[in-house]
Structure formats: structure tokens, C-alpha cells
Motif scaffolding. Structure first.
Motif, mmCIF file in Angstrom:
data_model
loop_
_atom_site.group_PDB
_atom_site.id
_atom_site.type_symbol
_atom_site.label_atom_id
_atom_site.label_comp_id
_atom_site.label_asym_id
_atom_site.label_seq_id
_atom_site.Cartn_x
_atom_site.Cartn_y
_atom_site.Cartn_z
ATOM 1 N N VAL A 1 35.786 40.694 57.964
ATOM 2 C CA VAL A 1 34.503 41.379 57.063
ATOM 3 C C VAL A 1 33.516 40.600 56.585
ATOM 4 C CG1 VAL A 1 34.412 42.235 54.526
ATOM 5 C CG2 VAL A 1 36.510 42.547 55.628
ATOM 6 N N ALA A 2 33.633 39.293 56.182
ATOM 7 C CA ALA A 2 32.728 38.292 55.950
ATOM 8 C C ALA A 2 31.310 38.308 57.306
ATOM 9 C CB ALA A 2 33.350 36.818 56.190
ATOM 10 N N LEU A 3 32.051 38.635 58.621
ATOM 11 C CA LEU A 3 30.840 39.093 59.478
ATOM 12 C C LEU A 3 30.292 40.162 59.103
ATOM 13 C CD1 LEU A 3 32.865 36.898 62.100
ATOM 14 C CD2 LEU A 3 30.784 36.009 61.030
ATOM 15 N N GLY B 1 41.035 28.980 50.183
ATOM 16 C CA GLY B 1 39.799 28.648 51.018
ATOM 17 C C GLY B 1 38.995 29.675 50.201
ATOM 18 N N LYS B 2 38.834 30.349 49.415
ATOM 19 C CA LYS B 2 37.684 31.083 49.707
ATOM 20 C C LYS B 2 36.155 30.338 49.835
ATOM 21 C CE LYS B 2 39.009 31.485 45.369
ATOM 22 N NZ LYS B 2 39.952 31.262 45.009
ATOM 23 N N ILE C 1 36.340 41.139 49.454
ATOM 24 C CA ILE C 1 36.936 40.632 50.630
ATOM 25 C C ILE C 1 38.475 39.578 49.587
ATOM 26 C CG2 ILE C 1 37.268 38.816 51.931
ATOM 27 C CD1 ILE C 1 33.847 39.022 52.643
ATOM 28 N N THR C 2 39.527 39.837 50.322
ATOM 29 C CA THR C 2 40.761 39.366 49.710
ATOM 30 C C THR C 2 41.116 38.213 50.696
ATOM 31 O OG1 THR C 2 41.136 41.583 48.934
ATOM 32 C CG2 THR C 2 42.883 39.682 48.943
ATOM 33 N N VAL C 3 41.542 37.140 50.534
ATOM 34 C CA VAL C 3 41.543 35.877 50.728
ATOM 35 C C VAL C 3 43.084 35.481 50.384
ATOM 36 C CG1 VAL C 3 41.748 33.610 51.586
ATOM 37 C CG2 VAL C 3 39.182 35.185 50.941
ATOM 38 N N PRO C 4 44.369 36.193 51.634
ATOM 39 C CA PRO C 4 45.316 35.987 51.938
ATOM 40 C C PRO C 4 46.751 34.790 51.331
ATOM 41 C CG PRO C 4 45.292 36.111 53.200
ATOM 42 C CD PRO C 4 43.827 36.154 53.437
ATOM 43 N N THR D 1 38.347 37.182 46.273
ATOM 44 C CA THR D 1 39.056 37.149 45.355
ATOM 45 C C THR D 1 40.606 36.312 46.387
ATOM 46 O OG1 THR D 1 39.869 39.231 45.805
ATOM 47 C CG2 THR D 1 37.862 39.214 44.267
ATOM 48 N N GLY D 2 41.298 35.805 45.498
ATOM 49 C CA GLY D 2 42.652 35.500 46.035
ATOM 50 C C GLY D 2 42.583 34.100 44.985
ATOM 51 N N GLU D 3 43.853 33.712 45.570
ATOM 52 C CA GLU D 3 44.281 33.067 44.277
ATOM 53 C C GLU D 3 44.070 31.293 44.903
ATOM 54 O OE1 GLU D 3 48.583 32.209 45.044
ATOM 55 O OE2 GLU D 3 48.833 34.276 44.759
#
Length: 425
Positions: free
Chosen positions: A25-27, A45-46, A178-181, A39-41
Motif C-alpha cells: 500500500v505504501a508503494l 516500526g511505523k 496503512i496498518t502496521v501489524p 496506525t499501529g502499536e
């Protein structure tokens, strides 16, 4: 574009589908000028994603500025972002450009955007809508051409409902989400990351790299990693620096994971006659796995508990399960388990998958004990109240027990309306 080449360029380790999806998605969004909300905890590494977006955009030759909104005092953040004129406030001895002026033609990354004061949010919304900003102490509007990428580890929807974040700004920032797991959802990547960190520290300080025994690796991969990749790197560096023995066994590793709780690898079904027990597990371990893996079936589980209770009430001779007297087996999905498993345990936990908090749940009434409270807010309120009671109102100790920051605890207390009378009750 090959994802592997992107990972090599930015030092990203892992092949989890959720991580690959976030990178894709970022690309895809990089060549556009759309705003992106990551978003992400905390610790996942956001910060890599805005760098990737900038590097593969038409703005790659422009400035890239990263701003930690939570680290700038409220009184100076407007000046930092939009600049100020000479004499506009005490200490303003010269005119100064803000980040949005310096980043003209480039990209600005607003980390912890949820911490922005409401007055600053209004200024930011104007930049996103019209490309205009005004320096502090000036009346002249200036133009800027900046691509905004924001990141947060808080739930902005909840912040909007609580009145701490503007809804119109949220939708402006969240054009492309974009959600970073979290690391616990990247189990196959954990050992790869650990090996990378330990190899890097060994090369930096000219020492042999550490390795893990097979049993130690299982522990590493089953740990929940509440601090995510940042915590994993910290543990790898600590072990590399402190331990003389370069092959790490389970006992050594567990010294660096003091809150480790052995997971349940398999739930053993109960025979139809009601005999049998769960092998090599505890109620707490089973409850952790159920709450995490079966969180989508909570409502079904509660209904089954009610039905089971009614059945037991009207049954003259209840079935008996070894280790769980006077209970009947019940089925959740494809898994058979004893009804006693649903009873709350004093050390059980409610896992909030929408945020970074892990909140303990105290015992429910003995007649029927739901696996989790009816709503997430009720679970959080009860957990915080009980933690404060156990720590005699000391918020710092309560926050440590809940695995959240003291700042987050203060915010939750205010949001959930927890008063001194609740703690004393």
C-alpha cells in the motif's frame, strides 16, 4: 516493484502477509500526493513507512522532515510547525521558519499526531485543505506545497468521540490508511529479527553473535512482545552485552522476559463422558489463547455460558469433569472445553486488540462469569479500578501492572470517569 529490494534498502526484516500488504500500500500510494495515516502499536516500526513513501515519490529530491508531535511542548508546537515572527512571544528574538515552510516541495512526517493540541489541529487542517499557513505573530498567509504523512498508536476514532481530536482533520489525514501489524502477529519474523539485531551488535562490538537453543527459540516466538520490535531489539542487545555464554538456553532467556507466561499450544478436547483434562496447561494459559484466537466469538461464548448455567440448574445429576467438578463440557467453534474455563481467574487478562493496553479482569459473580465484560469500556474501567485498588491508589505502580504508560493511565481515568470513591469501594 520487488518488495525484497525495498526491504533491503530500508533494513526491513520479515515476510508476514500483513507486513507485505502494508508495504505494498505504501508503494502504491507513494507516487500520489494523498495524505497517509499510519496506525499501529508503539514500537512496530511505523517510522519506516513515511520514508518509503517519500523515497518512491516525485518529492524524493525535496526535504523530508520527521516531527514527533508528542515531544514538543504545547506552548511552542505552533511555532515549531508554522514558524514565528520576531517579538511574537517572549524569547522570539528573530523570525523563524517552521517545518511546513522548510519542507516546501517535500514530505513532512507527523509522528504521534494524536497528541496535537486542538488549536494546532485547526492550523494543520488549513494546511491540508488550502496549502496555507500563518506564522505565529503574523497576519500574512503563506503557501506551502507539502505532502503530509501522519502516524499514531492511539485510536483516533475514540479520540474524536472523546473530543480530543477533530473529526474533519481525522478524515483529511486518513485518506489512505496503512496498518502496521504488531510483532505478536508476525511470529515467523521474530527469530529473524532477533538474529539480525544480535548479529549487528556483535559486529559493532567485535564479539561472537549469540544463538538460541531450540527451546529458547520457542519461548522467544511465543512471547507476546508488548513493546514489539523495539522491545525485541532491546532484549537482543542486553543479552549480547551481558551474557558470557553465547548459546542462550530457556532459563537465561527468561531472565530477560520477567512477565513471560507459557502459551497454550493445543487445547485437548474432553471425551463425551466428561472425563479428561487439559494437558500441560493452566486456566490462565488457556484463557489467554481463547481471548486472542476466539475474540470474534465472544458473544457466542457468553450465550453458551448462559445456556449451560440454565441446563445445570435444571439437571438433577450434573456431569463431572476431572479437575473441574460439577461442570459440563461446552463447544466453541471446533474446540471442546469445560464450562469452568469461562470462569474468571484472578490473574486472567482482557486483551484489547484495538490499542496497546493489556488490562487484567477481576473475578466476576460466582453464579455466571462471562469471559469478558459486555463492552471494552467496561473491561478497561474494571481493570483500571482493580489495579489501582491493588496498588493502594498509586498510579505509577498500577500503570506498570497494566503494561501502559502512566500518561495513558491518567487519560483513561479521566475518559472512564474513575474517581477516588471507586478506588476505595
Amino acid at each position: 516493484m520487488e518488495l525484497q529490494s525495498v526491504k533491503q534498502r530500508f533494513g526491513i526484516i520479515g515476510n508476514t502477509p500483513a507486513l507485505n500488504r502494508a508495504l505494498e500500500v505504501a508503494l502504491r500510494v507513494a507516487p500520489t500526493d494523498l495524505s497517509v495515516l499510519i496506525t499501529g502499536e508503539s514500537g512496530v516500526g511505523k517510522e519506516f513507512f513515511p520514508q518509503i513513501i517519500h523515497a518512491y515519490s516525485a518529492r524524493k529530491h525535496g526535504n523530508y522532515i520527521a516531527v514527533n508531535c508528542g515531544a514538543i511542548p504545547e506552548g511552542t508546537i505552533d511555532s515549531e510547525l508554522f514558524g514565528h515572527e520576531k517579538g511574537s512571544f517572549t524569547g522570539a528574538t528573530d523570525s523563524r521558519k517552521g517545518y511546513f515552510e522548510v519542507a516546501d516541495g517535500g514530505t513532512i512526517f507527523l509522528d504521534e499526531v494524536g497528541e496535537l493540541p486542538l488549536t494546532t489541529q485547526v492550523r494543520l487542517l488549513r494546511v491540508l485543505q488550502s496549502g496555507e499557513f500563518i506564522r505565529v505573530g503574523s497576519s500574512k498567509a503563506q503557501k506551502t506545497n507539502v505532502r503530509v504523512v501522519a502516524a499514531t498508536n492511539v485510536n483516533l476514532r475514540q479520540a474524536v468521540k472523546a473530543g480530543r481530536f477533530r473529526e474533519d482533520l481525522y478524515y483529511r489525514l486518513n485518506t489512505v490508511p496503512i496498518t502496521v501489524p504488531p510483532l505478536r502477529e508476525r511470529q515467523g519474523d521474530i527469530h529473524l529479527l532477533f538474529r539480525k539485531f544480535s548479529t549487528d551488535i556483535a559486529a559493532q562490538y567485535h564479539m561472537p553473535p549469540i544463538t538460541l537453543t531450540p527451546d529458547a527459540r520457542k519461548i522467544l516466538e511465543s512471547y507476546r512482545w508488548p513493546g514489539n520490535v523495539r522491545q525485541l531489539k532491546n532484549v537482543a542487545e542486553q543479552i549480547s552485552a551481558v551474557e558470557e555464554q553465547r548459546e542462550i538456553d530457556p532459563d537465561t532467556l527468561l531472565r530477560y522476559l520477567p512477565d513471560y507466561a507459557a502459551p497454550t499450544t493445543q487445547l485437548m478436547p474432553l471425551p463425551a463422558n466428561g472425563s479428561g483434562e487439559f494437558a500441560n496447561t493452566t486456566e490462565r494459559d488457556i484463557l489467554y489463547k481463547l481471548l486472542f484466537d476466539l475474540r470474534g466469538e465472544v458473544s457466542e461464548l457468553k450465550g453458551m455460558v448462559a445456556e449451560l448455567t440454565a441446563h445445570q440448574t435444571h439437571t438433577a445429576t450434573p456431569h463431572t469433569t476431572v479437575g473441574y467438578p460439577n461442570t459440563l463440557p461446552m463447544k466453541v467453534g471446533d474446540t471442546v472445553l469445560p464450562a469452568a474455563l469461562v470462569s474468571s481467574h484472578p490473574e486472567a487478562s482482557y486483551i484489547d486488540t484495538a490499542a496497546e493496553e493489556i488490562l487484567p479482569v477481576e473475578e466476576a459473580p460466582a453464579d455466571i462469569r462471562p469471559a469478558v465484560p459486555q463492552t471494552k469500556e467496561e473491561a478497561q474501567r474494571e481493570a483500571i479500578v482493580q489495579a489501582l485498588r491493588r496498588n493502594h491508589g498509586r498510579r505509577k505502580e498500577a500503570a506498570r501492572e497494566l503494561f501502559i504508560s502512566e500518561r495513558t493511565l491518567y487519560r483513561k481515568i479521566k475518559e472512564l470517569g474513575i474517581g477516588d470513591e471507586d478506588i476505595r469501594a
